[in-house]
Design an enzyme around this catalytic site. Structure first.
Site, short mmCIF file in Angstrom:
data_model
loop_
_atom_site.label_atom_id
_atom_site.label_comp_id
_atom_site.label_asym_id
_atom_site.label_seq_id
_atom_site.Cartn_x
_atom_site.Cartn_y
_atom_site.Cartn_z
N HIS A 89 0.85 -1.20 0.14
CA HIS A 89 -0.02 -0.11 -0.14
C HIS A 89 0.75 1.19 -0.17
O HIS A 89 0.56 2.11 0.62
CB HIS A 89 -0.83 0.10 1.19
CG HIS A 89 -2.06 -0.80 1.10
ND1 HIS A 89 -2.97 -0.86 -0.02
CD2 HIS A 89 -2.54 -1.85 1.79
CE1 HIS A 89 -3.74 -1.66 -0.40
NE2 HIS A 89 -3.79 -2.44 0.96
N ASP A 148 0.89 -4.26 5.61
CA ASP A 148 -0.15 -5.32 5.22
C ASP A 148 -0.28 -5.28 3.75
O ASP A 148 0.29 -4.61 2.87
CB ASP A 148 -1.70 -4.64 5.89
CG ASP A 148 -1.88 -3.29 5.23
OD1 ASP A 148 -0.79 -2.60 5.03
OD2 ASP A 148 -3.08 -3.30 5.10
N GLU A 149 -0.90 -6.43 3.44
CA GLU A 149 -1.38 -6.66 2.06
C GLU A 149 -0.20 -6.43 0.93
O GLU A 149 -0.30 -5.76 -0.06
CB GLU A 149 -2.60 -5.76 1.49
CG GLU A 149 -3.64 -6.36 2.40
CD GLU A 149 -5.15 -5.60 2.19
OE1 GLU A 149 -4.95 -4.58 1.89
OE2 GLU A 149 -6.28 -6.28 2.41
N VAL A 150 1.01 -6.95 1.28
CA VAL A 150 1.98 -6.90 0.13
C VAL A 150 1.74 -8.12 -0.79
O VAL A 150 2.09 -9.15 -0.67
CB VAL A 150 3.51 -7.07 0.98
CG1 VAL A 150 4.50 -6.83 0.03
CG2 VAL A 150 3.62 -6.21 2.26
#
Ligand SMILES: [Zn+2]
Length: 480
Positions: A89, A148-150
């Site tokens: 992100h 997060d959310e890599v």
């Protein structure tokens, strides 16, 4: 539960950032509610300087704004925990041409390449400016470095080569090694705690975590925003792994911005249910002693490139209901009464607040931005009327663009919807002005423009077209 000390409210400035005046109203309100800190995700609103000045958006705060926010938080005993994305992100960084080369996948601005030396240099400079900037006015205890959310790990040639050179079969090693470097930098340079989102570690076993050393450097913030029915983080093995690996754990619930990308008003029962699900998980897994605090997240966009969801002033009742329900480990009439009392409403606030039509009594001194909430509440009823009009039989079946193009219409059908459309258009235009006026008190013009463009303009355009076409068709038939 009583040992869970902190109650942080997440302030997501990646959309609809607040003007200084709204901060000054919101901070005392949050403090009165029993909130202990602010998890502030500045994104492009932080006054980055020098090599990072391109990261600032046009409305970015200056140092005077920062001083006003931080000193107000100090005055009301709210600890600030800055949240700065350092891996996934990173859209607000990687969309800027000067930083594009740091992308893991050239087409997507989501994730940094962890093996590009310039990635770490950039992130370290962001952290330096963020931490030093705050420490001009306050002592930070912790910083949240995101992670997060890599979604893109080990895609680029350099990362694939790194895995080969180091005989690594598991791409999660790229995550662990890079985050360890970032966390070590913060711990060694500033000696403050480092918090990260937990999701990338959910499927990494405890031995691998221990071998990486990351578990001794960071505190995971375990996030989950679904309601009780869909809640997924109940697996005792996950909690046993986290308890074994980390001395301190944070949990993150949601009170807004985690349902639909373009949601206008929060569904309070959904978010209360999320909090009650968390209460059960904490009890079932005896986590209370280990949990440092709860962060009530309030997302303003799903990510940098998505539209605005629920605005903060529209979500205060959701925040209060969720907080009180979590504190009391239950949701009942007492919670509703406490919220009603807090905001000065004599009548009981319903959990389905969006259906409420008697919000006039709410005290604007204790509920900053309540006038906007009232207007948006009214607006959604207007949208409902618009949708009903759209399904009017005569409009749907006797006024298609084909029929209009041939003037094959009948005034009898047109009269069945035209007056209603004209009245609605007038009300939409009136309400647009009122909403703009209220929004401008709290938000920058860019936010007002985006919100109006997204929520109001499509409706006013359609109504205008119906009215214009209706008038033209009537004139055609009357004149012929
Ligand atoms: Zn790479």
């Amino acid at each position: 539960m009583d040992t869970i000390g902190h109650r942080l409210v997440h302030i997501d400035l990646k959309g609809a950032p607040f003007r200084s005046g709204y901060w000054q109203q919101l901070i005392p309100c949050l403090s009165r509610l029993g909130i202990t800190g602010l998890l502030i995700e500045y994104e492009d609103m932080f006054p980055y300087e020098r090599s990072l000045s391109d990261l600032r958006c046009g409305d970015a705060y200056d140092w005077q704004d920062m001083e006003a926010i931080i000193t107000a938080a100090n005055k009301h005993q709210l600890k600030i925990v800055p949240l700065i994305q350092t891996f996934g992100h990173m859209e607000f960084v990687l969309k800027v041409s000067a930083f594009r080369e740091l992308r893991e996948v050239d087409a997507y601005p989501n994730a940094l390449c962890p093996t590009n030396d310039r990635s770490l240099d950039t992130v370290q400079e962001m952290l330096r400016q963020m931490i030093a900037g705050h420490q001009r006015w306050t002592q930070l205890d912790a910083i949240h470095i995101g992670c997060d959310e890599v979604w893109h790990l080990g895609h680029c040639q350099r990362c694939r080569q790194y895995l080969t050179d180091h005989c690594l079969a598991d791409k999660s090693q790229l995550f662990l090694r890079y985050v360890r470097k970032v966390a070590e930098f913060v711990r060694k340079t500033f000696d403050i705690r480092v918090i990260i989102w937990d999701d990338m570690m959910r499927h990494i076993d405890d031995q691998t975590l221990a071998d990486s050393g990351l578990n001794r450097l960071v505190e995971p913030m375990v996030w989950h925003y679904l309601d009780a029915q869909c809640f997924q983080l109940r697996d005792p093995e996950l909690w046993s792994k986290y308890k074994h690996s980390f001395d301190r754990i944070w949990i993150a619930s949601a009170f807004k911005g985690a349902a639909k990308m373009n949601q206008m008003l929060p569904s309070v029962d959904h978010y209360v249910s999320n909090h009650l699900a968390w209460v059960r998980v904490i009890e079932d897994n005896q986590l209370a002693e280990r949990v440092a605090g709860l962060a009530l997240t309030g997302w303003q966009r799903f990510d940098h490139m998505t539209t605005l969801c629920e605005l903060m002033p529209n979500s205060m009742i959701s925040l209060m209901m969720c907080l009180f329900a979590f504190n009391e480990r239950d949701f009942n009439e007492d919670i509703q009464r406490n919220v009603s009392t807090f905001i000065g409403n004599k009548q009981l606030i319903p959990i389905d607040i969006n259906s409420a039509t008697d919000l006039e009594a709410i005290d604007s001194d204790v509920y900053p931005g309540v006038n906007l909430f009232k207007l948006c509440n009214e607006w959604q009823f207007l949208v409902k009327e618009f949708n009903e009009l759209k399904s009017n039989q005569s409009l749907e079946g006797a006024f298609t663009s084909y029929q209009i193009s041939l003037n094959r219409t009948n005034p009898l059908h047109i009269e069945a919807f035209l007056l209603k459309a004209r009245v609605l258009l007038f009300r939409v235009q009136q309400m647009r002005l009122q909403i703009e006026t209220e929004m401008k008190k709290m938000f920058y013009d860019t936010t007002v423009e985006e919100w109006i463009h997204t929520n109001v303009k499509p409706i006013s355009k359609k109504l205008d077209k119906i009215v214009t076409n209706g008038d033209q068709q009537l004139a055609t038939h009357i004149n012929s």
